[in-house]
Write an enzyme that holds these catalytic residues in place. Structure first.
Site, mmCIF file in Angstrom:
data_model
loop_
_atom_site.group_PDB
_atom_site.id
_atom_site.type_symbol
_atom_site.label_atom_id
_atom_site.label_comp_id
_atom_site.label_asym_id
_atom_site.label_seq_id
_atom_site.Cartn_x
_atom_site.Cartn_y
_atom_site.Cartn_z
ATOM 1 N N THR A 136 0.826 -1.207 0.000
ATOM 2 C CA THR A 136 0.000 0.000 0.000
ATOM 3 C C THR A 136 0.859 1.255 0.000
ATOM 4 O O THR A 136 1.984 1.253 0.518
ATOM 5 C CB THR A 136 -0.900 -0.021 1.260
ATOM 6 O OG1 THR A 136 -1.417 1.292 1.492
ATOM 7 C CG2 THR A 136 -0.118 -0.414 2.508
ATOM 8 N N ASP A 137 0.315 2.343 -0.551
ATOM 9 C CA ASP A 137 1.013 3.630 -0.486
ATOM 10 C C ASP A 137 1.164 4.114 0.962
ATOM 11 O O ASP A 137 1.971 4.996 1.241
ATOM 12 C CB ASP A 137 0.295 4.690 -1.340
ATOM 13 C CG ASP A 137 -1.153 4.952 -0.949
ATOM 14 O OD1 ASP A 137 -1.661 4.309 -0.009
ATOM 15 O OD2 ASP A 137 -1.791 5.819 -1.602
ATOM 16 N N GLU A 138 0.371 3.530 1.874
ATOM 17 C CA GLU A 138 0.406 4.006 3.265
ATOM 18 C C GLU A 138 1.753 3.739 3.936
ATOM 19 O O GLU A 138 2.069 4.346 4.956
ATOM 20 C CB GLU A 138 -0.751 3.400 4.071
ATOM 21 C CG GLU A 138 -2.081 3.706 3.406
ATOM 22 C CD GLU A 138 -3.320 3.380 4.225
ATOM 23 O OE1 GLU A 138 -3.225 3.329 5.458
ATOM 24 O OE2 GLU A 138 -4.382 3.186 3.616
ATOM 25 N N TYR A 161 -1.407 -0.448 11.099
ATOM 26 C CA TYR A 161 -1.628 -1.151 9.824
ATOM 27 C C TYR A 161 -0.468 -0.898 8.869
ATOM 28 O O TYR A 161 0.159 -1.831 8.354
ATOM 29 C CB TYR A 161 -2.950 -0.699 9.182
ATOM 30 C CG TYR A 161 -3.049 -1.016 7.702
ATOM 31 C CD1 TYR A 161 -3.125 -2.342 7.267
ATOM 32 C CD2 TYR A 161 -3.044 -0.007 6.734
ATOM 33 C CE1 TYR A 161 -3.202 -2.649 5.906
ATOM 34 C CE2 TYR A 161 -3.121 -0.304 5.379
ATOM 35 C CZ TYR A 161 -3.199 -1.626 4.967
ATOM 36 O OH TYR A 161 -3.270 -1.930 3.628
ATOM 37 N N LYS A 165 2.490 -3.385 7.253
ATOM 38 C CA LYS A 165 2.700 -3.580 5.812
ATOM 39 C C LYS A 165 4.137 -3.201 5.433
ATOM 40 O O LYS A 165 4.766 -3.849 4.578
ATOM 41 C CB LYS A 165 1.700 -2.737 4.999
ATOM 42 C CG LYS A 165 0.250 -3.158 5.138
ATOM 43 C CD LYS A 165 -0.050 -4.542 4.594
ATOM 44 C CE LYS A 165 0.072 -4.650 3.089
ATOM 45 N NZ LYS A 165 -0.317 -5.998 2.611
HETATM 46 P P1 NAD Z 1 -9.613 -7.434 2.781
HETATM 47 O O1 NAD Z 1 -9.570 -7.100 4.228
HETATM 48 O O2 NAD Z 1 -10.863 -7.179 2.018
HETATM 49 O O3 NAD Z 1 -9.263 -8.990 2.574
HETATM 50 C C1 NAD Z 1 -8.233 -9.630 3.248
HETATM 51 C C2 NAD Z 1 -8.377 -11.128 3.033
HETATM 52 O O4 NAD Z 1 -7.290 -11.789 3.684
HETATM 53 C C3 NAD Z 1 -9.668 -11.715 3.646
HETATM 54 O O5 NAD Z 1 -10.287 -12.574 2.710
HETATM 55 C C4 NAD Z 1 -9.168 -12.478 4.872
HETATM 56 O O6 NAD Z 1 -9.998 -13.584 5.199
HETATM 57 C C5 NAD Z 1 -7.783 -12.918 4.406
HETATM 58 N N1 NAD Z 1 -6.864 -13.194 5.528
HETATM 59 C C6 NAD Z 1 -6.610 -12.398 6.590
HETATM 60 N N2 NAD Z 1 -5.724 -12.998 7.400
HETATM 61 C C7 NAD Z 1 -5.381 -14.181 6.824
HETATM 62 C C8 NAD Z 1 -4.505 -15.245 7.176
HETATM 63 N N3 NAD Z 1 -3.787 -15.199 8.286
HETATM 64 N N4 NAD Z 1 -4.413 -16.300 6.360
HETATM 65 C C9 NAD Z 1 -5.155 -16.377 5.215
HETATM 66 N N5 NAD Z 1 -6.005 -15.398 4.832
HETATM 67 C C10 NAD Z 1 -6.115 -14.313 5.627
HETATM 68 O O7 NAD Z 1 -8.374 -6.682 2.143
HETATM 69 P P2 NAD Z 1 -8.253 -5.963 0.713
HETATM 70 O O8 NAD Z 1 -8.810 -4.595 0.821
HETATM 71 O O9 NAD Z 1 -8.739 -6.883 -0.335
HETATM 72 O O10 NAD Z 1 -6.682 -5.816 0.614
HETATM 73 C C11 NAD Z 1 -5.884 -6.869 0.054
HETATM 74 C C12 NAD Z 1 -4.429 -6.486 0.125
HETATM 75 O O11 NAD Z 1 -4.209 -5.277 -0.584
HETATM 76 C C13 NAD Z 1 -3.915 -6.244 1.549
HETATM 77 O O12 NAD Z 1 -2.625 -6.787 1.639
HETATM 78 C C14 NAD Z 1 -3.908 -4.733 1.676
HETATM 79 O O13 NAD Z 1 -2.911 -4.316 2.577
HETATM 80 C C15 NAD Z 1 -3.580 -4.319 0.252
HETATM 81 N N6 NAD Z 1 -4.086 -2.997 -0.166
HETATM 82 C C16 NAD Z 1 -5.400 -2.663 -0.001
HETATM 83 C C17 NAD Z 1 -5.860 -1.436 -0.472
HETATM 84 C C18 NAD Z 1 -7.313 -1.051 -0.374
HETATM 85 O O14 NAD Z 1 -7.680 0.059 -0.760
HETATM 86 N N7 NAD Z 1 -8.208 -1.926 0.096
HETATM 87 C C19 NAD Z 1 -4.978 -0.544 -1.078
HETATM 88 C C20 NAD Z 1 -3.630 -0.924 -1.223
HETATM 89 C C21 NAD Z 1 -3.200 -2.156 -0.777
HETATM 90 P P1 TYD Z 2 -10.577 4.049 4.567
HETATM 91 O O1 TYD Z 2 -11.604 3.639 3.561
HETATM 92 O O2 TYD Z 2 -10.648 3.468 5.937
HETATM 93 O O3 TYD Z 2 -9.152 3.822 3.907
HETATM 94 P P2 TYD Z 2 -7.669 4.288 4.439
HETATM 95 O O4 TYD Z 2 -7.775 4.686 5.862
HETATM 96 O O5 TYD Z 2 -6.874 3.034 4.237
HETATM 97 O O6 TYD Z 2 -7.276 5.414 3.537
HETATM 98 O O7 TYD Z 2 -10.679 5.623 4.741
HETATM 99 C C1 TYD Z 2 -10.514 6.517 3.643
HETATM 100 C C2 TYD Z 2 -10.530 7.928 4.201
HETATM 101 O O8 TYD Z 2 -11.845 8.212 4.702
HETATM 102 C C3 TYD Z 2 -9.581 8.127 5.369
HETATM 103 O O9 TYD Z 2 -9.029 9.447 5.286
HETATM 104 C C4 TYD Z 2 -10.467 8.014 6.595
HETATM 105 C C5 TYD Z 2 -11.803 8.551 6.095
HETATM 106 N N1 TYD Z 2 -13.002 7.953 6.700
HETATM 107 C C6 TYD Z 2 -14.026 8.779 7.196
HETATM 108 O O10 TYD Z 2 -13.919 10.026 7.163
HETATM 109 N N2 TYD Z 2 -15.150 8.195 7.711
HETATM 110 C C7 TYD Z 2 -15.290 6.841 7.778
HETATM 111 O O11 TYD Z 2 -16.328 6.335 8.281
HETATM 112 C C8 TYD Z 2 -14.225 5.992 7.262
HETATM 113 C C9 TYD Z 2 -14.336 4.483 7.317
HETATM 114 C C10 TYD Z 2 -13.114 6.605 6.731
#
Ligand code: NAD
Ligand code: TYD
Length: 357
Positions: A136-138, A161, A165
């Site tokens: 993630t960019d985070e 988090y 990562k």
């Molecule tokens: P999510 O929370 O929707 O899904 C995570 C999945 O991992 C779930 O299906 C969960 O059951 C599984 N999981 C968790 N712990 C596990 C374990 N110990 N063993 C096996 N499976 C396990 O997450 P997401 O939003 O789909 O994100 C996927 C990946 O992408 C993550 O690594 C996250 O850090 C990264 N990412 C997410 C975003 C975003 O915007 N959602 C952006 C950049 C990177």
């Molecule tokens: P989120 O979807 O949790 O992603 P991330 O924290 O990984 O960027 O949140 C996106 C942005 O929205 C973040 O700046 C936090 C804000 N946010 C709210 O203002 N209200 C909410 O209920 C949530 C879940 C997030």
């Protein structure tokens, strides 16, 4: 650099991005198969993958990435030549109230996967191999009003988090530097699209608006995120997997920065139209709430390396992507209500007849 993956181990494939990636990868690669290893935490939802049930090129295994013998067995039995590692605890707010599981899954779990991958790769069981870490960019921390994260930006994670990562990313780097393992690492901005768990901003807004519930906006609502459609992310991952040189890191982003409050207003207005409500009606649900602890102010990605080296750029405009996403949630109210009621958690037992999901 060209690599043709034939047997993928996808971890976390029952989550938001993993499930979208599996759908897209299976459709684009008729010669390849996918094994989905997921332990089904609250975020894992097999309903995201019903369309693939019975497909001989797809197989689900319920299990933990931290289970070394299981991972070793899958790598060997399935002759895995590419690991695409999505599995993680992914929600920043949860990492503030309970960081321990983030370290266990995101850092220690990744280490197990790396170590078993190293042994498998070094055994020579497959001719070529890639390990792709989805990050993630985070991990880069927070920006001020200007500037972008590049792949050279130092890691400066601020939340439990993002720290977990970043720890995983450094382990991936170490496995490449130390063992020469063919690793890849992508760092993506905020995703949106179908199958997004409604604890995250965009699906939470849609769900709450439909149900006329308050829309919590943290702090002053001026934090900035870069938003990318999840299917664009899936294509970027496939591109990196097939074309990137081992050891490389790529940022993935949408060049699409939004202040949170502007996204909230936009989603309100689009849903006014679709739900036949008066102009401005949904905005009355907006409720400013206490800020998230350590809330990163701005994320912005420079993804030009990925475009220049490998030719990827997003296909979705935000206008199209957000409209389609809202329509997907409206058309899939059952998916949302199963998630919010918790009944999606029973699906594994019904479908696979296994132990407690
Ligand atoms: P999510 O929370 O929707 O899904 C995570 C999945 O991992 C779930 O299906 C969960 O059951 C599984 N999981 C968790 N712990 C596990 C374990 N110990 N063993 C096996 N499976 C396990 O997450 P997401 O939003 O789909 O994100 C996927 C990946 O992408 C993550 O690594 C996250 O850090 C990264 N990412 C997410 C975003 C975003 O915007 N959602 C952006 C950049 C990177
Ligand atoms: P989120 O979807 O949790 O992603 P991330 O924290 O990984 O960027 O949140 C996106 C942005 O929205 C973040 O700046 C936090 C804000 N946010 C709210 O203002 N209200 C909410 O209920 C949530 C879940 C997030």
């Amino acid at each position: 650099m060209k690599f043709t993956p034939t047997s993928l181990l996808v971890t976390g494939g029952a989550g938001f991005i993993g499930s979208n990636f599996i759908h897209s990868f299976i459709a684009n690669n008729p010669e390849s198969s996918v094994t989905n290893l997921d332990c089904l935490t609250y975020a894992g939802n097999l309903k995201n993958l019903t369309a693939l049930e019975g497909n001989p090129r797809y197989c689900f295994v319920k299990g933990d990435i931290g289970d070394a013998p299981l991972v070793a067995q899958l790598l060997a039995d399935k002759k895995i030549d590419a690991v695409v590692h999505f599995a993680a605890e992914s929600h920043v707010d949860r990492s503030i109230t309970g960081p321990e599981i983030f370290v266990r899954t995101n850092v220690l779990g990744t280490q197990v996967l790396l170590e078993e991958s190293r042994k498998h790769w070094q055994s020579g069981a497959v001719a070529d191999f890639r390990y792709l870490q989805i990050s993630t960019d985070e991990v880069y921390g927070s920006l001020g009003d200007t500037g972008y994260f590049t792949e050279e930006t130092p890691l400066a994670a601020n939340s439990p988090y993002s720290a977990s990562k970043a720890g995983a990313d450094l382990l991936v780097r170490a496995y490449h530097e130390t063992f020469g393992m063919p690793t890849l690492n992508t760092r993506c901005s905020n995703n949106y699209g179908p199958y997004h768990f409604p604890e995250k901003l965009i699906p939470l807004l849609i769900h709450n608006i439909i149900n006329k519930k308050p829309l919590p906006v943290y702090g002053d609502g001026l934090n900035v995120r870069d938003w990318l459609h999840v299917r664009d992310h899936a294509m970027a991952i496939e591109t990196v997997l097939k074309k990137a040189a081992p050891g490389s890191v790529y940022n993935i982003g949408g060049n699409n920065e939004w202040k949170n409050i502007d996204i909230v207003n936009l989603v309100c207005d689009l849903l006014d139209q679709r739900l036949g409500r008066a102009d401005g009606e949904n905005r009355t649900l907006i409720t400013f709430v206490k800020d998230r602890l350590g809330h990163d102010r701005r994320y912005a990605i420079d993804a030009s390396r990925l475009q220049a080296d490998l030719g990827w750029s997003p296909a979705y405009t935000f206008e199209q992507g957000i409209a389609e996403t809202i329509d997907w949630y409206l058309a899939n109210q059952e998916w949302v209500s199963e998630v919010t009621s918790g009944s999606y958690r029973e699906y594994y037992n019904q479908q696979y007849g296994g132990g407690v999901a």
